[in-house]
Design a protein around this motif. Structure first.
Motif, PDB file in Angstrom:
ATOM      1  N   TYR A 163     -59.245  33.338  83.464  1.00  0.00           N
ATOM      2  CA  TYR A 163     -59.580  31.867  83.721  1.00  0.00           C
ATOM      3  C   TYR A 163     -60.877  31.567  82.977  1.00  0.00           C
ATOM      4  CZ  TYR A 163     -56.194  31.902  87.567  1.00  0.00           C
ATOM      5  OH  TYR A 163     -54.836  31.922  88.341  1.00  0.00           O
ATOM      6  N   HIS A 209     -59.369  24.976  91.207  1.00  0.00           N
ATOM      7  CA  HIS A 209     -60.554  24.641  90.667  1.00  0.00           C
ATOM      8  C   HIS A 209     -61.711  24.641  91.753  1.00  0.00           C
ATOM      9  CE1 HIS A 209     -63.842  22.930  87.967  1.00  0.00           C
ATOM     10  NE2 HIS A 209     -63.238  23.533  87.204  1.00  0.00           N
ATOM     11  N   MET A 263     -58.076  25.709  81.342  1.00  0.00           N
ATOM     12  CA  MET A 263     -57.985  26.562  82.486  1.00  0.00           C
ATOM     13  C   MET A 263     -57.894  27.941  82.080  1.00  0.00           C
ATOM     14  SD  MET A 263     -54.801  23.904  84.111  1.00  0.00           S
ATOM     15  CE  MET A 263     -54.709  24.570  85.612  1.00  0.00           C
ATOM     16  N   PHE A 264     -57.036  28.320  80.936  1.00  0.00           N
ATOM     17  CA  PHE A 264     -56.907  29.709  80.688  1.00  0.00           C
ATOM     18  C   PHE A 264     -56.340  29.546  79.499  1.00  0.00           C
ATOM     19  CE2 PHE A 264     -53.413  28.721  83.809  1.00  0.00           C
ATOM     20  CZ  PHE A 264     -52.369  29.154  82.643  1.00  0.00           C
ATOM     21  N   CYS A 266     -53.150  28.454  90.912  1.00  0.00           N
ATOM     22  CA  CYS A 266     -54.612  28.460  90.576  1.00  0.00           C
ATOM     23  C   CYS A 266     -55.295  27.397  91.235  1.00  0.00           C
ATOM     24  CB  CYS A 266     -54.846  28.658  89.341  1.00  0.00           C
ATOM     25  SG  CYS A 266     -54.551  27.043  88.219  1.00  0.00           S
ATOM     26  N   TRP A 287     -62.233  27.850  87.382  1.00  0.00           N
ATOM     27  CA  TRP A 287     -60.954  28.237  87.557  1.00  0.00           C
ATOM     28  C   TRP A 287     -60.793  29.436  88.405  1.00  0.00           C
ATOM     29  CZ3 TRP A 287     -57.713  24.175  87.883  1.00  0.00           C
ATOM     30  CH2 TRP A 287     -58.064  23.049  87.160  1.00  0.00           C
ATOM     31  N   SER A 288     -59.819  29.764  88.961  1.00  0.00           N
ATOM     32  CA  SER A 288     -59.410  31.160  89.775  1.00  0.00           C
ATOM     33  C   SER A 288     -58.072  30.933  90.525  1.00  0.00           C
ATOM     34  CB  SER A 288     -60.631  31.359  90.788  1.00  0.00           C
ATOM     35  OG  SER A 288     -60.501  30.429  91.842  1.00  0.00           O
TER      36      SER A 288
END
Length: 135
Positions: A39, A71, A81-82, A69, A43-44
């Motif tokens: 990420y 934020h 985001m990724f 995911c 983001w996670s």
């Protein structure tokens, strides 16, 4: 696991007979291995309630996505985001399921970056999304 045809001897070979390294490689080449994304800041993974983080896998020339995911705050539109290892040959947009019964939008650009566009960023589902990497 599916047996591998031995074209020389005309028989099927059980890939597990070669050990874990070969089985892992067969899974990887056949698109069975899911890989977690890395990420961008903020983001996670959303793992509350048993949900899994966002992952991708190759299936032929397609990439499949799954997982959820979040934020940590309020992302701006176009926030990366990724980034995926490959991209479609054209700009692609996806509708995602967001927190509650809402929907949002993300885009995938030609560099493989997944961009947040809109929706509740506390929960963004990528389940059942797929795209081709060839025209």
């Amino acid at each position: 696991m599916t047996a591998i045809p031995n074209v020389v001897l005309g028989e099927l070979i059980d890939p597990t007979s070669f050990g874990n390294a070969v089985v892992d490689r067969v899974n990887e080449l056949s698109g069975l291995t899911w890989t977690g994304v890395t990420y961008s800041a903020g983001w996670s993974d959303y793992t509350s309630g048993g949900y899994g983080g966002v992952q991708y896998r190759w299936v032929g020339t397609d990439i499949q996505l799954r997982g959820v995911c979040k934020h940590s705050g309020t992302p701006a539109s176009n926030d990366v985001m990724f980034t995926l290892p490959d991209a479609p040959p054209y700009f692609t947009g996806f509708m995602t399921r967001n927190f509650g019964l809402g929907y949002g939008f993300v885009d995938l650009n030609l560099s493989g970056e997944v961009l947040y566009r809109s929706g509740d960023a506390a929960y963004i589902s990528f389940s059942a999304l797929e795209f081709s990497t060839v025209a």
